[in-house]
Design a protein around this motif. Sequence first.
Motif, PDB file in Angstrom:
ATOM      1  N   ARG A 164      -8.770  39.857  20.725  1.00 37.95           N
ATOM      2  CA  ARG A 164      -9.128  39.513  22.105  1.00 37.95           C
ATOM      3  C   ARG A 164     -10.431  40.178  22.527  1.00 37.95           C
ATOM      4  NH1 ARG A 164      -3.518  41.397  24.888  1.00 37.95           N
ATOM      5  NH2 ARG A 164      -2.100  39.908  23.880  1.00 37.95           N
ATOM      6  N   TYR A 165     -10.679  41.358  21.974  1.00 41.00           N
ATOM      7  CA  TYR A 165     -11.796  42.175  22.450  1.00 41.00           C
ATOM      8  C   TYR A 165     -13.025  42.104  21.543  1.00 41.00           C
ATOM      9  CZ  TYR A 165      -8.531  44.268  25.756  1.00 41.00           C
ATOM     10  OH  TYR A 165      -7.635  44.468  26.787  1.00 41.00           O
ATOM     11  N   ILE A 166     -12.923  41.428  20.427  1.00 41.37           N
ATOM     12  CA  ILE A 166     -14.079  41.344  19.521  1.00 41.37           C
ATOM     13  C   ILE A 166     -15.119  40.419  20.121  1.00 41.37           C
ATOM     14  CG2 ILE A 166     -14.874  40.553  17.260  1.00 41.37           C
ATOM     15  CD1 ILE A 166     -12.224  41.455  16.101  1.00 41.37           C
ATOM     16  N   THR A 167     -16.337  40.911  20.264  1.00 37.63           N
ATOM     17  CA  THR A 167     -17.433  40.093  20.762  1.00 37.63           C
ATOM     18  C   THR A 167     -18.211  39.513  19.580  1.00 37.63           C
ATOM     19  OG1 THR A 167     -18.875  42.038  20.892  1.00 37.63           O
ATOM     20  CG2 THR A 167     -17.626  41.447  22.859  1.00 37.63           C
ATOM     21  N   GLY A 168     -19.019  38.519  19.866  1.00 39.51           N
ATOM     22  CA  GLY A 168     -19.779  37.901  18.792  1.00 39.51           C
ATOM     23  C   GLY A 168     -18.880  37.006  17.962  1.00 39.51           C
ATOM     24  N   THR A 169     -19.246  36.817  16.720  1.00 40.65           N
ATOM     25  CA  THR A 169     -18.484  35.946  15.820  1.00 40.65           C
ATOM     26  C   THR A 169     -17.217  36.666  15.357  1.00 40.65           C
ATOM     27  OG1 THR A 169     -20.542  34.969  15.048  1.00 40.65           O
ATOM     28  CG2 THR A 169     -18.564  34.603  13.699  1.00 40.65           C
ATOM     29  N   LYS A 170     -16.076  36.071  15.590  1.00 42.98           N
ATOM     30  CA  LYS A 170     -14.809  36.696  15.222  1.00 42.98           C
ATOM     31  C   LYS A 170     -14.535  36.511  13.731  1.00 42.98           C
ATOM     32  CE  LYS A 170     -12.704  36.010  19.782  1.00 42.98           C
ATOM     33  NZ  LYS A 170     -12.709  37.419  20.180  1.00 42.98           N
ATOM     34  N   PRO A 171     -13.968  37.522  13.066  1.00 42.26           N
ATOM     35  CA  PRO A 171     -13.648  37.379  11.638  1.00 42.26           C
ATOM     36  C   PRO A 171     -12.571  36.332  11.417  1.00 42.26           C
ATOM     37  CG  PRO A 171     -12.695  39.403  12.530  1.00 42.26           C
ATOM     38  CD  PRO A 171     -13.579  38.834  13.603  1.00 42.26           C
ATOM     39  N   ASP A 172     -12.454  35.868  10.190  1.00 46.08           N
ATOM     40  CA  ASP A 172     -11.498  34.816   9.870  1.00 46.08           C
ATOM     41  C   ASP A 172     -10.066  35.202  10.223  1.00 46.08           C
ATOM     42  OD1 ASP A 172     -13.539  33.237   8.914  1.00 46.08           O
ATOM     43  OD2 ASP A 172     -13.232  33.777   6.802  1.00 46.08           O
ATOM     44  N   ALA A 173      -9.763  36.503  10.135  1.00 40.87           N
ATOM     45  CA  ALA A 173      -8.390  36.954  10.435  1.00 40.87           C
ATOM     46  C   ALA A 173      -7.994  36.643  11.859  1.00 40.87           C
ATOM     47  CB  ALA A 173      -8.274  38.458  10.167  1.00 40.87           C
ATOM     48  N   CYS A 174      -8.967  36.522  12.747  1.00 38.39           N
ATOM     49  CA  CYS A 174      -8.659  36.210  14.154  1.00 38.39           C
ATOM     50  C   CYS A 174      -8.339  34.735  14.354  1.00 38.39           C
ATOM     51  CB  CYS A 174      -9.838  36.596  15.047  1.00 38.39           C
ATOM     52  SG  CYS A 174     -10.123  38.377  15.167  1.00 38.39           S
ATOM     53  N   ASN A 175      -8.637  33.929  13.372  1.00 39.97           N
ATOM     54  CA  ASN A 175      -8.423  32.478  13.499  1.00 39.97           C
ATOM     55  C   ASN A 175      -7.202  31.993  12.751  1.00 39.97           C
ATOM     56  OD1 ASN A 175     -10.889  32.265  14.969  1.00 39.97           O
ATOM     57  ND2 ASN A 175     -12.019  32.288  13.028  1.00 39.97           N
ATOM     58  N   ASP A 176      -6.511  32.905  12.087  1.00 38.51           N
ATOM     59  CA  ASP A 176      -5.322  32.511  11.318  1.00 38.51           C
ATOM     60  C   ASP A 176      -4.135  32.259  12.254  1.00 38.51           C
ATOM     61  OD1 ASP A 176      -6.772  32.767   9.026  1.00 38.51           O
ATOM     62  OD2 ASP A 176      -6.019  34.772   8.535  1.00 38.51           O
TER      63      ASP A 176
END
Length: 259
Positions: free
Chosen positions: A247-259
């Motif tokens: 929720r708090y990652i700015t910029g491009t989120k890593p793939d793990a956030c899209n799983d």
Amino acid sequence: MKVTMRVLISAILILSAAQIRGEAVNLTLYYESLCPDSIRFIRFQLYPTWLLLTDDNLSVDFVPYGKATFQGEAVNLTLYYESLCPDSIRFIRFQLYPTWLLLTDDNLSVDFVPYGKATQSKTSNGTWVFECQHGENECQGNKEQACALSLHQNNASIQVQFISCVMSAWSPPEAGSQCAETLGIDYTPIENCAEGTQGDELLAALGDRTHNFTPQITFVPTVAINDVYSQKDQDDAMSDLTSVICRYITGTKPDACND
């Protein structure tokens, strides 16, 4: 050559309209430094055209970024916990460490505060006395972890791996030596610190941080994200820390956030 002439003719037509207003044509170019198409365009189209028209007639705004992604600052997680607390052990073993492995320290920075519901006081001769929720062994385990964190404060990876290793052991206060060997670090400075006054001072400082935390800590582990406590984050982190950090990652989120 035909392509170049078409570009030049188009530029001149645009220029003619701009010159009525007495303005240079502005071209904004979004490109990449190693992109073959970008290289070809600048070399065979843009630069020859600029030489022909000069900067009196053609103004170029370069934007060298292209399809790059943006890496924002790492999310900071502060963890208030105890070395023998079952909930702390479970959280570090099944939530924190797996999340850190997925997101890496590029996206997740962990600030460990091993103290929890302990209390502390100083005797008349200046000696610190600690009382921990799960007894004397927990105080010693907290102190050992405080020493390891201090001695390796410039190596976030070692910090996370050492704490995760000892907290995954059958008896965390007794696992320091084996975990240090596994990670290839010297355990002797950690042991000397934990057995001496340096460990007392480090643990007392963590105690001050814990007692000064708002709201007052009534449950361990307690998490704060970017130095802010949220009951929703706290509740969600116990079962899905990865989603909370994402929720708090700015910029491009890593793939793990899209799983």
